[in-house]
Design a protein around this motif. Structure first.
Motif, PDB file in Angstrom:
ATOM      1  N   ILE A 132       0.850  -1.192   0.000  1.00 48.81           N
ATOM      2  CA  ILE A 132       0.000   0.000   0.000  1.00 48.81           C
ATOM      3  C   ILE A 132       0.883   1.239   0.000  1.00 48.81           C
ATOM      4  O   ILE A 132       1.796   1.362   0.815  1.00 48.81           O
ATOM      5  CB  ILE A 132      -0.950   0.004   1.217  1.00 48.81           C
ATOM      6  CG1 ILE A 132      -1.897  -1.191   1.137  1.00 48.81           C
ATOM      7  CG2 ILE A 132      -1.731   1.308   1.284  1.00 48.81           C
ATOM      8  CD1 ILE A 132      -2.788  -1.366   2.335  1.00 48.81           C
ATOM      9  N   SER A 133       0.600   2.149  -0.926  1.00 47.67           N
ATOM     10  CA  SER A 133       1.330   3.404  -1.019  1.00 47.67           C
ATOM     11  C   SER A 133       0.758   4.393  -0.010  1.00 47.67           C
ATOM     12  O   SER A 133      -0.449   4.620   0.023  1.00 47.67           O
ATOM     13  CB  SER A 133       1.198   3.965  -2.433  1.00 47.67           C
ATOM     14  OG  SER A 133       1.742   5.264  -2.492  1.00 47.67           O
ATOM     15  N   LEU A 134       1.616   4.980   0.798  1.00 45.22           N
ATOM     16  CA  LEU A 134       1.184   5.978   1.774  1.00 45.22           C
ATOM     17  C   LEU A 134       1.145   7.380   1.176  1.00 45.22           C
ATOM     18  O   LEU A 134       0.343   8.216   1.594  1.00 45.22           O
ATOM     19  CB  LEU A 134       2.113   5.960   2.989  1.00 45.22           C
ATOM     20  CG  LEU A 134       2.181   4.627   3.747  1.00 45.22           C
ATOM     21  CD1 LEU A 134       3.204   4.721   4.879  1.00 45.22           C
ATOM     22  CD2 LEU A 134       0.821   4.237   4.273  1.00 45.22           C
ATOM     23  N   GLU A 135       2.016   7.624   0.209  1.00 46.37           N
ATOM     24  CA  GLU A 135       2.087   8.940  -0.423  1.00 46.37           C
ATOM     25  C   GLU A 135       2.743   8.786  -1.784  1.00 46.37           C
ATOM     26  O   GLU A 135       3.676   8.008  -1.942  1.00 46.37           O
ATOM     27  CB  GLU A 135       2.928   9.883   0.445  1.00 46.37           C
ATOM     28  CG  GLU A 135       3.117  11.259  -0.109  1.00 46.37           C
ATOM     29  CD  GLU A 135       4.002  12.146   0.769  1.00 46.37           C
ATOM     30  OE1 GLU A 135       4.234  13.298   0.367  1.00 46.37           O
ATOM     31  OE2 GLU A 135       4.451  11.704   1.830  1.00 46.37           O
ATOM     32  N   THR A 136       2.249   9.533  -2.759  1.00 47.34           N
ATOM     33  CA  THR A 136       2.861   9.540  -4.088  1.00 47.34           C
ATOM     34  C   THR A 136       3.643  10.831  -4.237  1.00 47.34           C
ATOM     35  O   THR A 136       3.061  11.915  -4.177  1.00 47.34           O
ATOM     36  CB  THR A 136       1.780   9.432  -5.181  1.00 47.34           C
ATOM     37  OG1 THR A 136       1.064   8.210  -4.997  1.00 47.34           O
ATOM     38  CG2 THR A 136       2.392   9.461  -6.568  1.00 47.34           C
TER      39      THR A 136
END
Length: 146
Positions: A132-136
């Motif tokens: 899961i990406s927390l921030e792009t």
């Protein structure tokens, strides 16, 4: 592709709604010549489509995950099965411990869990690993200038 084509593609990537007169002026062509160049770029498949870049969170799809899909069989013929899952934005056959890498956007982690369940229903899928990406930091298109 020559330098003019590359510049036209770069300008269209920035704003695909630009008038041909504006595009032509930027690259030293008439509006008609710019239109013809863009038409040929479409015909050759350089420009695959014209789209709008929308903030996924604004559409309620704030959860971004990359899922490595493990399989017990070759998955290269399974594109339609992955395409049938609307939350999957991209699917790639990969080399390594997994067979397919998918990019998934959902509203919640529960929605992601549902996508994972549906992935297991695809013939040959034997496991998944979600990141899961927390921030792009950024996403960018391929530069035609390089």
């Amino acid at each position: 592709m020559d330098d003019v084509d590359r510049e036209l593609v770069a300008l269209l990537q920035q704003d695909a709604t630009q008038a041909y007169a504006v595009l032509g002026k930027a690259v030293g062509l008439s509006a008609g010549a710019a239109h013809e160049r863009v038409r040929k770029l479409r015909e050759r498949g350089v420009i695959r489509r014209t789209t709008v870049d929308v903030d996924p969170a604004a559409l309620g799809r704030g959860v971004l995950a990359f899922v490595m899909v493990e399989s017990s069989a070759w998955m290269g013929d399974s594109a339609a099965a992955f395409l049938a899952v609307p939350e999957i934005q991209e699917a790639h056959v990969i080399a390594g411990s997994a067979s397919v890498l998918v990019k998934v956007r959902t509203a919640t982690t529960e929605g992601l869990q549902d996508v994972l369940r549906r992935l297991y229903a695809i013939e040959g899928v034997s496991g998944t690993q979600a990141i899961i990406s927390l921030e792009t930091f950024f996403e960018r298109p391929v530069s035609p200038r390089e």
